[in-house]
Design an enzyme around this catalytic site. Sequence first.
Site, PDB file in Angstrom:
ATOM      1  CB  CYS A  13      -0.918   0.017   1.219  1.00  0.00           C
ATOM      2  SG  CYS A  13      -0.039   0.287   2.769  1.00  0.00           S
ATOM      3  CB  CYS A  16       4.544  -0.265   1.599  1.00  0.00           C
ATOM      4  SG  CYS A  16       3.495  -1.521   2.335  1.00  0.00           S
ATOM      5  CG  ASP A 427      11.600  30.251 -31.877  1.00  0.00           C
ATOM      6  OD1 ASP A 427      12.077  31.393 -31.941  1.00  0.00           O
ATOM      7  OD2 ASP A 427      11.929  29.320 -32.636  1.00  0.00           O
ATOM      8  CG  ASP A 628      13.148  24.967 -33.561  1.00  0.00           C
ATOM      9  OD1 ASP A 628      13.268  26.173 -33.258  1.00  0.00           O
ATOM     10  OD2 ASP A 628      13.303  24.537 -34.720  1.00  0.00           O
ATOM     11  CG  ASP A 632      14.323  28.784 -29.325  1.00  0.00           C
ATOM     12  OD1 ASP A 632      14.298  30.025 -29.349  1.00  0.00           O
ATOM     13  OD2 ASP A 632      14.023  28.069 -30.294  1.00  0.00           O
TER      14      ASP A 632
END
Length: 740
Positions: A13, A16, A427, A628, A632
């Site tokens: 559970c 634990c 961008d 990308d 950036d």
Amino acid sequence: MKKTDLTISGMHCASCAVLIGRGLGKVPGVKAANVNYAAGKAMVEYDEAAASDQALIEKVKSLGYGAEVGVSLEHEKEMRAQEIQELRTKLVFGAVLAVPAVLIGMFFMDIPYRLPILFLLSTPVQFIVGRSFYQGAISAARNKTASMDTLIALGTTTAYVYSLGALLGLVQEQYFEVGASLITLVILGKYLEALAKGRASEAIRKLMDLSPKQARVKRNGQEMMISTADIRIGDIMVIRPGEKIPTDGTVLSGDSSVDESMLTGESIPVEKMKGSKVYGSTVNAHGALSVRADKVGSDTALAQIVKLVEDAQGSRAPIQRFADQISAVFVPVVVGIAVLAFGGWYLFLTSGMAAQFLPASILPADPFSFALLAAVSVLVIACPCALGLATPTSIMVGSGIGAQKGILFKSAEALEGTHKVNAIVLDKTGTLTNGKPALTDIVALAAKHNENSILSLAASIEKPSEHPIADAIVQAAQAQGLKLATAKSFKAHPGHGVSATIAGRAVSFGNVKMMKKAGGRLDANAAAQLDRLENEGKTTMILMQGKTVIGLVSVADTLKPTSAAAVAELKRLGLRTFMLTGDNARTARAIAAQAGIDAVISEVLPQDKAAEIQKLQSSGLKVAMVGDGINDAPALAQADLGLAMGSGSDIAIESGDVVLMKSDPMDVARAVKLGRATIAKIRQNFFWALFYNILGIPIAAGLFYPITGWLLSPMIAGGAMAMSSVSVVANALTLKWIKL
């Protein structure tokens, strides 16, 4: 510092997981330990000078659980299957004994040797099927804490020991069937939970199963079949039509199209030729390919994706802290409520007050037995598991769906982050646009010329040039099948344009400066057309024969087909949209208008992009950044949430919190929708888990008994407890129905 993943076995559970997390946190040198009950994993960061993997494993074992490092996905799959099989065996064994016990205990009151039979039926269930609960309770006690195992062991043992008194003739009531049925019901719940958790993590299994088991390679001039695991860097692989590509590599010969949907989610096959990169587990459609192996094992694209998804599923979302805080005190509080329920009812029923407040028809005949049932019901109905499962199961399902759609969340925090952002900065180049110039407009300005002749002449003079704009014009002419003439005496004029002699006539092509240099001028119509095109953000060149202006040709970095729809969807989701670019303001405004973006931040130097994000944040906005390029990366890192396009640079992808494999702007909106849906599921799970316990515990304690005359049976309480965890996992699985 080192980060390591432990595969944990034996957890029952959420308590634990909390226990193991605390234990690992106490190991000298450990900086952070995150234990995910749903995934069965622990992610630990520690100082190698002070700790080791073995020290972590020993600590987990000392807590009563198992741990392994470096478990392969295949072995992990086998471990989960073994866990399910063990639970199934326990369930069958328990049911075979518990069902007759319930029938005899509740309905067949007069059969001979009833109590001895119940004793014989229930004892194996109590101590064989229920052994793991005792082990967990003892382990928790050693570490001065308590868990769900504590509640089940206390509740069932109380019923069993009291029943031994009935067997020995000391008391009248017996509850042998209560303990047996409770343990069996809890095992049923654990079995269903394990099946559901398996479905929650099926995304990783599906990715893992994509990898081909064998590969055809050329060695010593001979083709041979070998295990994919035995491929070495530099091996030449032969891939026939319809076969999966074994590992990442470069095409040496052959032409084909490859289905890369398992990596990118994009269904359209990608054309491959000599020099093209191919990726392991993608499918070669029709042509035969010869491929050099460049990456093997854990370095392949698929392995990196699997690792990314695993890390996300095993990480801890900030919202999980809420469940951790409750789980830490939950069991002691429940035990306290059970003691109060027992003591309160026993004193109330034996003090004589009960006769004044309760009708005679519902006045219990045996106060001790009644109080005991109330206490046992409280112990078994309470369940911290539902709370513990609320976050990790939703994270597992959400990140798995994302992986299948080509949206890779690097962590649970990234998933949660999509819910918090209220502004998104995109961008321009390579994110909203295709990242390279393309022909957009041709205007014929002379009577003897049309669009085709203007394009043919422009392409003819640009063919010797290496400029990206020249490439765009030449490719457009070739795509239309236009015949190109030979340019003689070609000359490039930096910053102005080009000139040459074609078919014996002087031709020039460039900007206004080039036109003036060649002695030409624009009439009113040509000037108006040029102004219109430039206001649209297009780079426009003037084509001249001698001193006569005969046409205009425009190129632009065009929007991706889905950019405008993506921006509209982001607005529908309530996000403010910004475009960030180094372009001049006029071009930036034109592109932004086409995309439907709210605001433009233009003429920004690469090193200043992060500062612009910081400005937006200082105004109170929670900002997501989409980019990308290498330039950036600082902005992606500065933003509250960074989304990196998968076609971008490695450093940008490394800086982002989310990787969009298809480089499709629509995936930005899909990522936000998926993140929000995941957090919504977590909140639903928290609500139902808390509602269940807030309602269930008082009912089990008998608070409504004076009104209803009905006390909750421990068996019903046990069944409800078992089903609460299953319902939370099932609710998380409904995420699969979301439309992105």
